[in-house]
Design a protein around this motif. Structure first.
Motif, PDB file in Angstrom:
ATOM      1  N   ASP B  12     -13.477  -7.673   4.880  1.00  0.00           N
ATOM      2  CA  ASP B  12     -13.215  -6.290   5.295  1.00  0.00           C
ATOM      3  C   ASP B  12     -14.079  -5.393   4.512  1.00  0.00           C
ATOM      4  N   LEU B  14     -14.397  -1.081   4.084  1.00  0.00           N
ATOM      5  CA  LEU B  14     -13.828   0.041   4.408  1.00  0.00           C
ATOM      6  C   LEU B  14     -14.527   1.052   5.078  1.00  0.00           C
ATOM      7  N   THR B  15     -14.221   1.672   6.152  1.00  0.00           N
ATOM      8  CA  THR B  15     -15.030   2.703   6.766  1.00  0.00           C
ATOM      9  C   THR B  15     -14.287   4.016   7.134  1.00  0.00           C
ATOM     10  N   GLY B  16     -15.261   5.055   7.223  1.00  0.00           N
ATOM     11  CA  GLY B  16     -14.423   6.657   7.295  1.00  0.00           C
ATOM     12  C   GLY B  16     -14.825   7.186   6.347  1.00  0.00           C
ATOM     13  N   THR B  19     -10.417   9.174   5.394  1.00  0.00           N
ATOM     14  CA  THR B  19      -9.170   8.214   5.747  1.00  0.00           C
ATOM     15  C   THR B  19      -9.894   6.863   5.673  1.00  0.00           C
ATOM     16  N   LYS B  20      -9.806   5.944   4.747  1.00  0.00           N
ATOM     17  CA  LYS B  20     -10.584   4.497   5.014  1.00  0.00           C
ATOM     18  C   LYS B  20      -9.602   3.687   5.555  1.00  0.00           C
ATOM     19  N   HIS B  21     -10.551   3.036   6.656  1.00  0.00           N
ATOM     20  CA  HIS B  21      -9.860   2.043   7.459  1.00  0.00           C
ATOM     21  C   HIS B  21     -10.891   0.697   7.420  1.00  0.00           C
ATOM     22  N   PRO B  22      -9.832  -0.236   7.090  1.00  0.00           N
ATOM     23  CA  PRO B  22     -10.538  -1.668   6.865  1.00  0.00           C
ATOM     24  C   PRO B  22     -11.128  -2.228   8.294  1.00  0.00           C
ATOM     25  N   LYS B  23     -12.571  -2.398   8.283  1.00  0.00           N
ATOM     26  CA  LYS B  23     -12.869  -3.225   9.529  1.00  0.00           C
ATOM     27  C   LYS B  23     -13.274  -4.561   9.193  1.00  0.00           C
ATOM     28  N   ARG B  24     -12.877  -5.398  10.038  1.00  0.00           N
ATOM     29  CA  ARG B  24     -13.203  -6.786   9.588  1.00  0.00           C
ATOM     30  C   ARG B  24     -14.644  -7.146   9.957  1.00  0.00           C
ATOM     31  N   SER B 312      -8.716  -4.541  19.828  1.00  0.00           N
ATOM     32  CA  SER B 312      -8.276  -4.771  18.437  1.00  0.00           C
ATOM     33  C   SER B 312      -8.932  -6.037  17.763  1.00  0.00           C
TER      34      SER B 312
END
Lengths: 260, 313
Positions: B12, B14-16, B19-24, B312
């Motif tokens: 994963d 982390l993007t953003g 606020t960091k969101h995990p992107k697989r 998703s």
């Protein structure tokens, strides 16, 4: 740690600096020294040596610091940005060895640069004075202290380079450099305060910030004063310790970094 | 023991900004590559191919799962003595000449002999350019240099990330030949590509990755012989006339010849019709799915599954 690998990487880092014409700054230094030597002969009476030593050491310090900061902040970041690191880390090279190699490579570059500028300073002294005096040995101590400062600056710049962009790294390194020059004043300011929390904070900063102030002996050696051996030993040990801690921190950050 | 093995390998990012969101980027990859295989790792852009290679090279660290090369964890730097890696769109120290740069990489393996460096430069056809700085190299020359640095230490396993991308047909042919030579020498080659004909020509087995998930693995032969789509018949009509309406639906014209693609069950009826028309049959062959069709089927399947899942990861 494999010392041979570190040496191979260090040599290549030095070669990169030379190929990128970094040592061209020596031309400006030479021009400055020649102009100063000619000018002081015409305008000053009896203080030619003082002016040349002050100007020469200040120039060695400024030119070296600019090189240490601007090359230091790009040491790792440039390798990531250009993706040359991908091939490097696919070889049997530990990230710690890579960091050490890059550091020593820039240290060699700064050593050569400082040495050549020192030759220019000595030549200028010979020109204005006609001879070298016994107290000129103290000038060499001044040069040595400048080199120690550059080693410190390089370590700090390299540590920033492991996680920040060049702009942030430059600002951070220069910020620490300025704060380090005034670290004695920070502690004095704290001792004048009646707030215990402020005193604790300023004492903490005094010990944590690199103490660049203790390396400044330009004025003293310009007046022919010798530098105490204890200060030389203390500054050398301080630099070795501080650089070691900085490199360990840099290696730890870099070893845990994803190379996206 | 597999040469390369991954188990539930997941990454994963982390993007953003705030606020960091995990992107697989890679999802539970299970893969095994065997000794002396040429293994093609296929997938569209953004499928997770480069992430997989970066995980195998220990350039990025897995979120979960594990990977081994030659039975050793990818974090074992000493194992790198036995592997070579060519990154995608490689960039090298461009202030060095080809000879200096290859000599530098060779020294990292303790190789100091200039003859070795010269031999590998010759092998990738860069002898004449050996004293030219890499900044003056074309993309194809850089790619060839990249191959030289990947094999200069005689590795057992070679990883190539898009080795043909950006090369002209001659360059692609040279790289193909080199990969086949490496296989002949007993090495294992793992290469990612989205140029399917190259994979068809070179690979013993291929894996297809889409949206970070493995969609299928198999030998190229298996894929080609899985099913027969139909039969292709090439024919000419007397006097250069046009085919009648009943045939015209399945026919395409190229010059004076016609090509009909018909289902297996319609082959005999079509031949009978051509005989009636006094057509001259020039050729007849089975139509099997190409690697591209196989690939697209898997990728489309992955896209549909994602849409069905509400987008998703």
């Amino acid at each position: 740690m494999n010392a041979v690998l570190v040496a191979v990487i260090a040599w290549n880092t030095f070669r990169e600096a030379v190929r990128d014409r970094v040592l061209y700054n020596l031309v400006f230094f030479a021009l400055l020294m020649i102009s100063a030597a000619i000018l002081v002969g015409q305008i000053s009476i009896g203080i030619e040596r003082l002016i040349i030593v002050n100007l020469g050491l200040s120039a060695i310090s400024v030119f070296g610091a600019v090189m240490a900061v601007f090359l230091g902040v790009g040491l790792v970041h440039k390798e990531i940005e250009r993706r040359t690191l991908y091939t490097m880390l696919s070889k049997p090279v530990r990230r710690t060895e890579f960091i050490a190699g890059k550091y020593f490579g820039l240290a060699i570059t700064l050593a050569v640069n400082t040495l050549l500028m020192t030759v220019g300073l000595v030549t200028a002294l010979l020109y204005v004075d006609g001879t070298l005096r016994r107290e000129d040995a103290a000038v060499m101590t001044g040069v040595f202290f400048i080199f120690l400062q550059l080693l410190l600056l390089t370590g700090i710049a390299l540590a920033f380079s492991c996680f920040a962009t060049p702009v942030v790294s430059t600002l951070g390194t220069l910020g620490l450099y300025l704060a380090g020059i005034f670290s004695d004043d920070i502690r004095t300011f704290g001792s004048l305060s009646e707030n215990p929390a402020m005193q604790r904070l300023t004492t903490f900063l005094y010990y944590v910030l690199p103490n660049f102030g203790q390396f400044n002996v330009i004025s003293a050696v310009g007046h022919g004063q010798s530098v105490p051996g204890a200060l030389i030993a203390g500054n050398t040990a301080y630099t070795l310790l501080y650089v070691t801690v900085t490199l360990i921190a840099a290696a730890a950050i870099f070893s845990n970094r994803n190379m996206k | 023991m597999p040469v390369i093995a991954t188990e539930k390998l997941t990454k994963d990012y982390l993007t953003g900004f705030w606020t960091k969101h995990p992107k697989r980027s890679l999802d539970s990859l299970d893969l095994e590559v065997h000794e002396n295989e040429v293994f093609g790792f296929l997938g569209p852009n953004g499928a997770g191919k480069t992430t997989t290679l970066k995980l195998l090279m220990n350039l990025v660290f897995p979120t979960s799962g594990s990977a081994t090369i030659l039975g050793r964890p990818v974090s074992d730097t000493s194992m790198h003595r036995e592997i070579g890696f060519l990154p995608e769109a490689p960039y090298f120290y461009d202030y060095l000449t080809a000879r200096e740069a290859l000599s530098y990489y060779a020294r990292l393996f303790g190789l100091k002999d200039h003859a070795v460096v010269d031999r590998f430069l010759a092998r990738v056809g860069l002898t004449e350019a050996r004293d030219t700085q890499l900044r003056k190299f074309s993309k194809g020359m850089l790619q060839r240099f990249g191959l030289a640095q990947a094999i200069v230490h005689d590795p057992r396993v070679v990883f190539l990330d898009e080795p043909m991308s950006g090369l002209d047909p001659v360059g692609r042919r040279e790289v193909r030949d080199l990969i086949l030579e490496l296989k002949k020498e007993g090495r294992t080659i793992f290469f990612s590509t989205h140029i399917l004909p190259d994979a068809e020509t070179l690979c013993d087995r291929v894996a297809v990755l889409a949206r970070g998930r493995l969609q299928g693995v198999g030998s190229v032969e298996e894929i080609f012989h899985r099913e027969v789509h139909g039969v292709e018949i090439i024919f000419e009509l007397p006097g250069g006339g046009a085919p009648p309406a009943d045939l015209a639906r399945t026919v395409t014209r190229t010059g004076s010849r016609y090509r009909a693609e018909v289902g297996v069950e319609d082959v005999y009826a079509t031949f009978a019709r051509l005989e009636e028309l006094k057509a001259r049959v020039v050729g007849c062959s089975e139509v099997r799915p190409t690697l591209e069709e196989y690939f697209m089927k898997l990728v489309d399947g992955a896209n549909q599954a994602k849409q069905a899942g509400g987008g998703s990861q």
